[in-house]
Structure formats: structure tokens, C-alpha cells
Motif scaffolding. Structure first.
Motif, PDB file in Angstrom:
ATOM      1  N   PRO A  35       0.838  -1.212   0.000  1.00  0.00           N
ATOM      2  CA  PRO A  35       0.000   0.000   0.000  1.00  0.00           C
ATOM      3  C   PRO A  35       0.867   1.254   0.000  1.00  0.00           C
ATOM      4  O   PRO A  35       2.026   1.234   0.413  1.00  0.00           O
ATOM      5  CB  PRO A  35      -0.810  -0.122   1.291  1.00  0.00           C
ATOM      6  N   GLY A  36       0.264   2.337  -0.432  1.00  0.00           N
ATOM      7  CA  GLY A  36       0.989   3.602  -0.499  1.00  0.00           C
ATOM      8  C   GLY A  36       1.749   3.712  -1.805  1.00  0.00           C
ATOM      9  O   GLY A  36       1.539   2.963  -2.746  1.00  0.00           O
ATOM     10  N   ARG A  38       3.593   6.117  -5.049  1.00  0.00           N
ATOM     11  CA  ARG A  38       3.131   6.976  -6.139  1.00  0.00           C
ATOM     12  C   ARG A  38       3.028   6.139  -7.414  1.00  0.00           C
ATOM     13  O   ARG A  38       3.992   5.495  -7.813  1.00  0.00           O
ATOM     14  CB  ARG A  38       4.096   8.148  -6.334  1.00  0.00           C
ATOM     15  N   ARG A  54      -6.157   2.426  -6.961  1.00  0.00           N
ATOM     16  CA  ARG A  54      -6.594   3.089  -5.729  1.00  0.00           C
ATOM     17  C   ARG A  54      -7.245   2.086  -4.784  1.00  0.00           C
ATOM     18  O   ARG A  54      -7.012   2.113  -3.569  1.00  0.00           O
ATOM     19  CB  ARG A  54      -7.580   4.218  -6.062  1.00  0.00           C
ATOM     20  N   GLY A  59      -1.065   5.045  -2.871  1.00  0.00           N
ATOM     21  CA  GLY A  59      -1.141   6.307  -2.161  1.00  0.00           C
ATOM     22  C   GLY A  59      -1.576   7.457  -3.049  1.00  0.00           C
ATOM     23  O   GLY A  59      -2.395   8.291  -2.672  1.00  0.00           O
TER      24      GLY A  59
END
Length: 255
Positions: A35-36, A38, A54, A59
């Protein structure tokens, strides 16, 4: 050759966007990223792949597409951009992804190099494309009928896009300097409640096959429709059960 049209998000969704969404989830899950981070979605279209990223916990997901109509149809941060010359700094994104777009870029080698350039060291670069040769059944039925009704005029996507096979995709990723390159198929069901649900989206003019179809005189369009009406495998209730296969490729940047 008829120019491919990519302008109207609603028509594209009815034609192939709804099936892209089915592929996007398994594709993102296959990447297995934490998770997270760019993410950059190149050729984001109406946003199917961005939404899947998403939902998987990305992120930040930035979409990039040259079509103003598609950019208006999506949500989240988006930029107008050519995949061959992304207006972004190098080493910016932890994941650079692309869904059903790479084969439509005039120079996919330059695009893959750009994907690698804007990814962070050790970042993931991945894409998926339809298997036009025989895995995308809704299009295979269409082009086979078009070749019969319009001899010499049908620009079959299987012939136009030789990139959309495992070996060329892997070679493209390696040529961009990516390591740990892997290719896999993703197959989904494509079920149409009736013939109209199959045929009507081709009349929207969005994408290669619909743009070609709408360039024809009505008599040839009707001939293709007649062939398809008689050839598609309809169930007793009128529904049409087909499958669609995409080839997905991923690799990691070095450095």
C-alpha cells in the motif's frame, strides 16, 4: 487506413472499458505492491486501471492520456501527455502502469523507455494489452466477419498489433532496460445479455473496430451485422458468452 478514435468516454466504456475494468483488478493484484506509493497510469483512458490501483491501496495515482475527452471522463489527478515524451521528472513514481494503450502508441519502444525513466530505482513498470490474434473473442468474431463482408478493407487488429503477444512484450520490456521481466495471461468472461448489447457499442465509433465500422457505407455495416448475428454463439435465452484474454508484462528498473 481509418484513424482510430478515442474521444468519447461513455461510448468507449460501453465498447471495451467495461471489460478493461475486469482485467484491471487481477492485473494490479498480480503486481503485489505494498500500500501507499506513487503510481502513474499512462494511457489512463476513462480510469479503469487507476481505480483498481486506488482500490488496492495506492497512495497517489496520476493519470496521463493525450485525449481531452477521456481525461474529462475520469477522476483524480490527470495530465495531458504523450506516452513517448512524458512531461515528468525521472525517478518519480514507484509504479508506472498502462492498460490497453501501449499498442496504439506509434513508437512503443520510446514509450517503454519513458515508463522506465519516470519510475524510481527498483520501481515496477507494467502493462497489459488485448490478445487480438485469438484471445479477445468479441473482436475476433467481428474482424472475421468484416474480412468476409469487406475483403481487403478490414484492418484486423491482430495484424496491426504484433506487439500483443508474450514474446514481443517481453522483448520490449528488456529493450527498455527493465529487469526481472515476466509475462502472463489474464482471461475474463465477457457476457452479453443479448445481441444488441454486443453490437450497439460498435456503433459508438470509439476504438479501432468501431471507427472502421462507422467508416463503411450502411450496406457493408449491415452485412457485418448479419454475419455476426448468425455466427455468435447465443444461448437459448439470447445471451452471448465469450471470453477475453489480455497479456500482461511487468519488470523492475535497475539502479
Amino acid at each position: 487506413m481509418v484513424r482510430d478514435v478515442w474521444e468519447k468516454g461513455e461510448a468507449y466504456e460501453a465498447y471495451v472499458g467495461r471489460w478493461s475494468r475486469r482485467v484491471a483488478g487481477p492485473f494490479v493484484a498480480w503486481l503485489g505492491l505494498p500500500p501507499g506509493g506513487r503510481w502513474l497510469d499512462v494511457g489512463c483512458g476513462t480510469g479503469a486501471l487507476s481505480a483498481a490501483a486506488r482500490e488496492a491501496g495506492a497512495g497517489l495515482v496520476v493519470g496521463a492520456d493525450p485525449s481531452a475527452g477521456f481525461l474529462r471522463a475520469g477522476s483524480g489527478p490527470r495530465i495531458a501527455a504523450d506516452a513517448r515524451a512524458l512531461p515528468l521528472a525521472g525517478g518519480t513514481f514507484d509504479a508506472v502502469i498502462s492498460g490497453l494503450a501501449l499498442n496504439f502508441v506509434p513508437d512503443p519502444g520510446r514509450a517503454a523507455a519513458e515508463f522506465a525513466r519516470v519510475a524510481t530505482p527498483g520501481g515496477t513498470v507494467a502493462a497489459y494489452v488485448w490478445d487480438y490474434a485469438d484471445g479477445m473473442r468479441m473482436m475476433r468474431f467481428f474482424w472475421d466477419a468484416a474480412a468476409e463482408a469487406d475483403p481487403g478493407g478490414a484492418a484486423d487488429e491482430a495484424a496491426r498489433f504484433p506487439l500483443c503477444r508474450p514474446e514481443p512484450l517481453a522483448a520490449l520490456w528488456r529493450a527498455a532496460g527493465l529487469a526481472h521481466v515476466t509475462v502472463r495471461p489474464i482471461e475474463i468472461p465477457t457476457v452479453f445479455p443479448d445481441f444488441a448489447d454486443y453490437w450497439d457499442p460498435f456503433l459508438g465509433g470509439q476504438g479501432a473496430a468501431p471507427a472502421y465500422l462507422m467508416s463503411l457505407p450502411p450496406t457493408r455495416r449491415d452485412a457485418i451485422r448479419h454475419l455476426l448475428k448468425n455466427r455468435l454463439p447465443a444461448a437459448p435465452d439470447g445471451s452471448i458468452h465469450l471470453t477475453a484474454r489480455a497479456w500482461a508484462v511487468r519488470g523492475t528498473t535497475t539502479g
